[in-house]
Design an enzyme around this catalytic site. Structure first.
Site, mmCIF file in Angstrom:
data_model
loop_
_atom_site.group_PDB
_atom_site.id
_atom_site.type_symbol
_atom_site.label_atom_id
_atom_site.label_comp_id
_atom_site.label_asym_id
_atom_site.label_seq_id
_atom_site.Cartn_x
_atom_site.Cartn_y
_atom_site.Cartn_z
ATOM 1 N N HIS A 1 0.812 -1.222 -0.173
ATOM 2 C CA HIS A 1 -0.052 -0.010 0.247
ATOM 3 C C HIS A 1 0.987 1.236 0.056
ATOM 4 O O HIS A 1 0.652 2.333 -0.517
ATOM 5 C CB HIS A 1 -0.903 -0.058 1.202
ATOM 6 N N HIS B 1 1.360 5.134 -2.780
ATOM 7 C CA HIS B 1 1.753 6.638 -2.270
ATOM 8 C C HIS B 1 3.079 7.243 -3.085
ATOM 9 O O HIS B 1 2.967 8.381 -3.355
ATOM 10 C CB HIS B 1 1.965 6.777 -0.876
ATOM 11 N N GLU C 1 -5.842 9.601 0.278
ATOM 12 C CA GLU C 1 -6.156 8.200 0.205
ATOM 13 C C GLU C 1 -7.156 7.742 -0.616
ATOM 14 O O GLU C 1 -7.131 6.926 -1.469
ATOM 15 C CB GLU C 1 -6.568 7.776 1.926
ATOM 16 N N SER D 1 -4.268 1.132 -4.387
ATOM 17 C CA SER D 1 -3.533 -0.245 -4.034
ATOM 18 C C SER D 1 -4.529 -1.448 -3.851
ATOM 19 O O SER D 1 -4.329 -2.176 -3.274
ATOM 20 C CB SER D 1 -2.750 0.215 -2.837
HETATM 21 CO CO CO Z 1 -2.067 5.349 2.938
#
Ligand code: CO
Ligand code: PHE
Length: 284
Positions: free
Chosen positions: A137, A142, A183, A202
């Site tokens: 993730h 990110h 997010e 993700s």
């Molecule tokens: Co995150």
């Protein structure tokens, strides 16, 4: 995933925070590369392969363009290999952490252009879904956008803003903005709606849901509206907030939030599936 759940969780965070004294005061530690098993590398490889195949038409252009800069796809990358490209590109650095970290150290790292990445990977039985952020993730979700200069500056500004929110007792409000942008954000691009939020990018299930499903609400990003809205951490989002560009996100969040936080104290919180008369709905 972000400052959101950092320190706010009911259960202790997963991860080994002692590591024989190898975790520093700022929560960073060496990436424990020797600890990865062949099965761990294989989990990363399979996650990377499946997720990459889904990206066209669902992920934003900037993300797709930067993804190859993560390097290795057949194994968990070494963070130093990523930094060899990332630091010259935008001055950011990936640093290893043992798992979720508290708000203030998290904001401090971001304000210094250091992005904390959990170094452990999920178990094979968690392939489809994991509540806490793992190395897949954090890296896959990110790090690609940290190669984008505008997004990179935004992340640093968010870190500095987090330290201010902490002083003002407004971390919960600011963390909602993080949740619904960094997010779970959507962006309008020339070819249509795309995902830029790491939690979406993700997750194979949420990537399709967020961009294509007729179920969720999609609302133009508005700071006050977003910071009033609660969120679900254990299901797909019921509402996504949409930006037009990273520059818009940067400009919108640049002013001092102190008066916004004051205003928020007199406004009711909204449930995750609320729709208000003033909401600007975005159609796919
Ligand atoms: Co995150
Ligand atoms: N401008 C905000 C403040 O003064 C900080 C911030 C920057 C928040 C970027 C979110 C994103 O508090």
């Amino acid at each position: 995933m972000g400052a959101t759940s950092y320190g706010a969780s009911e259960r202790p965070p997963r991860g080994d925070y002692s590591r024989d004294g190898k975790v520093a005061a700022d929560y960073t530690c060496p990436q424990n590369y020797a600890a990865y098993t062949p099965a761990d590398h294989d989990t990363y490889r399979r996650l990377y392969e499946r997720q990459t195949a889904l990206l066209p038409g669902l992920a934003c252009d900037e993300f797709i363009a930067a993804l190859p800069s993560l390097g290795a796809k057949n194994r968990i990358p070494r963070f130093e290999e990523i930094n060899d490209k990332l630091t010259p590109a935008t001055g950011w650095e990936v640093v290893a952490v043992p798992g979720l970290i508290p708000e203030v150290p998290f904001f401090t790292l971001l304000a210094n252009r250091k992005f904390p990445v959990t170094d452990w990977i999920r178990k094979p039985e968690e392939f489809e879904y994991i509540v806490e952020p793992d190395v897949f993730h954090d890296l896959f979700g990110h790090v690609p956008l940290l190669f984008n200069p505008v997004f990179a500056d935004h992340m640093q500004a968010y870190g500095a803003g987090g330290l201010k929110a902490h002083r003002l007792g407004a971390c919960e409000q600011l963390s909602r903005l993080y949740w619904y942008t960094i997010e779970f954000g959507l962006i309008k691009q020339t070819d249509g709606l795309r995902a830029y939020g790491a939690g979406i990018l993700s997750s194979s299930g949420e990537l399709v849901h967020a961009v294509k499903s007729p179920e969720p609400k999609r609302i133009a990003l508005d700071l006050l509206r977003t910071m009033r809205t609660r969120y679900k951490i254990d299901s797909y989002q019921q509402t996504y907030f949409v930006i037009n560009s990273f520059q818009q996100l940067f400009d919108m969040t640049a002013p001092d939030f102190t008066p916004l936080y004051a205003q928020l104290r007199s406004l009711a919180e909204l449930p995750a599936d609320a729709v208000l008369a003033e909401d600007v709905l975005v159609v796919r």
